[in-house]
Design a protein around this motif. Sequence first.
Motif, PDB file in Angstrom:
ATOM      1  N   TYR A 233      -7.944  -5.310  -3.806  1.00 57.12           N
ATOM      2  CA  TYR A 233      -8.680  -3.940  -2.789  1.00 57.12           C
ATOM      3  C   TYR A 233      -7.330  -3.006  -2.676  1.00 57.12           C
ATOM      4  O   TYR A 233      -6.551  -3.139  -1.572  1.00 57.12           O
TER       5      TYR A 233
ATOM      6  N   HIS B 195     -11.509   2.286 -10.488  1.00 53.13           N
ATOM      7  CA  HIS B 195     -10.915   2.242  -8.809  1.00 53.13           C
ATOM      8  C   HIS B 195     -10.724   1.283  -8.584  1.00 53.13           C
ATOM      9  O   HIS B 195     -10.818  -0.321  -8.143  1.00 53.13           O
TER      10      HIS B 195
ATOM     11  N   GLU C  14     -11.215   0.963  -4.944  1.00 56.25           N
ATOM     12  CA  GLU C  14     -11.612   0.222  -4.182  1.00 56.25           C
ATOM     13  C   GLU C  14     -12.904  -0.557  -4.884  1.00 56.25           C
ATOM     14  O   GLU C  14     -13.361  -1.271  -4.515  1.00 56.25           O
ATOM     15  N   SER C  15     -12.987  -1.040  -6.071  1.00 58.45           N
ATOM     16  CA  SER C  15     -14.053  -1.504  -6.600  1.00 58.45           C
ATOM     17  C   SER C  15     -14.027  -3.090  -6.149  1.00 58.45           C
ATOM     18  O   SER C  15     -12.881  -3.533  -6.607  1.00 58.45           O
ATOM     19  N   GLU C  16     -15.485  -3.840  -6.120  1.00 57.82           N
ATOM     20  CA  GLU C  16     -15.146  -5.359  -6.452  1.00 57.82           C
ATOM     21  C   GLU C  16     -15.078  -5.639  -7.857  1.00 57.82           C
ATOM     22  O   GLU C  16     -15.758  -5.731  -8.836  1.00 57.82           O
TER      23      GLU C  16
ATOM     24  N   LYS D  40      -7.053   0.462  -1.518  1.00 56.12           N
ATOM     25  CA  LYS D  40      -8.001   2.224  -1.784  1.00 56.12           C
ATOM     26  C   LYS D  40      -6.912   3.222  -1.217  1.00 56.12           C
ATOM     27  O   LYS D  40      -5.810   2.839  -2.123  1.00 56.12           O
ATOM     28  N   ASN D  41      -7.867   4.061  -2.175  1.00 55.68           N
ATOM     29  CA  ASN D  41      -6.962   5.476  -3.103  1.00 55.68           C
ATOM     30  C   ASN D  41      -6.128   5.588  -4.100  1.00 55.68           C
ATOM     31  O   ASN D  41      -5.570   5.792  -4.118  1.00 55.68           O
ATOM     32  N   LYS D  42      -6.773   4.370  -4.812  1.00 54.37           N
ATOM     33  CA  LYS D  42      -5.700   4.329  -5.533  1.00 54.37           C
ATOM     34  C   LYS D  42      -6.554   3.789  -6.935  1.00 54.37           C
ATOM     35  O   LYS D  42      -8.081   3.401  -6.903  1.00 54.37           O
TER      36      LYS D  42
ATOM     37  N   ASP E 138       0.791  -1.272  -0.038  1.00 50.27           N
ATOM     38  CA  ASP E 138       0.114  -0.125  -0.246  1.00 50.27           C
ATOM     39  C   ASP E 138       0.502   0.980   0.204  1.00 50.27           C
ATOM     40  O   ASP E 138      -0.164   2.405   0.172  1.00 50.27           O
TER      41      ASP E 138
ATOM     42  N   ASN F 102      -2.109   6.790  -7.359  1.00 51.09           N
ATOM     43  CA  ASN F 102      -3.125   7.850  -6.387  1.00 51.09           C
ATOM     44  C   ASN F 102      -3.588   8.917  -6.498  1.00 51.09           C
ATOM     45  O   ASN F 102      -2.927   9.831  -7.400  1.00 51.09           O
TER      46      ASN F 102
ATOM     47  N   ASP G 270     -17.423  -4.398 -10.264  1.00 60.34           N
ATOM     48  CA  ASP G 270     -19.050  -3.502  -8.863  1.00 60.34           C
ATOM     49  C   ASP G 270     -20.564  -4.667  -9.263  1.00 60.34           C
ATOM     50  O   ASP G 270     -21.326  -3.702  -8.991  1.00 60.34           O
TER      51      ASP G 270
END
Length: 194
Positions: A53, A90, A92-94, A55-57, A34, A112, A74
């Motif tokens: 996953y 993203h 953070e997307s699934e 985050k914020n990337k 990360d 980022n 998603d």
Amino acid sequence: MIQVLTQQHYKKMPWKNGLGFTLEVARSHGVGLDDFDWRVSIADVKTAGQFSYFKNKQRILGVLEGQGLTLQIDQIRKVSLEQKQFFAFHGESEVCAELLSGEIRDFNLIYNPQKIAARLQWINSTQVSSVISDAKHILIFNAAKQLDIEIGITTQSLLAYETLNITSVSAQATCLNFNSKDSFDFCLIELFPA
């Protein structure tokens, strides 16, 4: 600063989800999964499964080798990618991947967007004109047999799967001229401060 990165420089790292391994080509800084502003990597995807996953990337992913894959994002959108096709989504997307026909090798830029603006182009043609870039960081990943890159008065040669890592310390734009005995097959990544 100009550096040629060979496969000996690349670092093998486990996926965040533990389902495979990534060959990290280059990164901005840090050592963990990360702690970076940007990261370029290659991964062998052998089975269908969930993406890690971040985050914020933001991610830009493409197929380097193999028939391709379908991304379910998603649970809303499906995107099919064949060789040398790329898609941004993203971190953070699934995301769940299904292989179209056997294993693939993917090429991945994760960054980022609060700190970095990124442009990725895959160039696969018989002729390439010069590129002038004012990016603060340029990475060129070669997939052809050999690629020669003229930067000012110097020439750097890349063999297959080698990367040229250019960090600009001046305010002047960088001019890149490309030469190849065969066709061109490389990825040009430009990274700018956001």
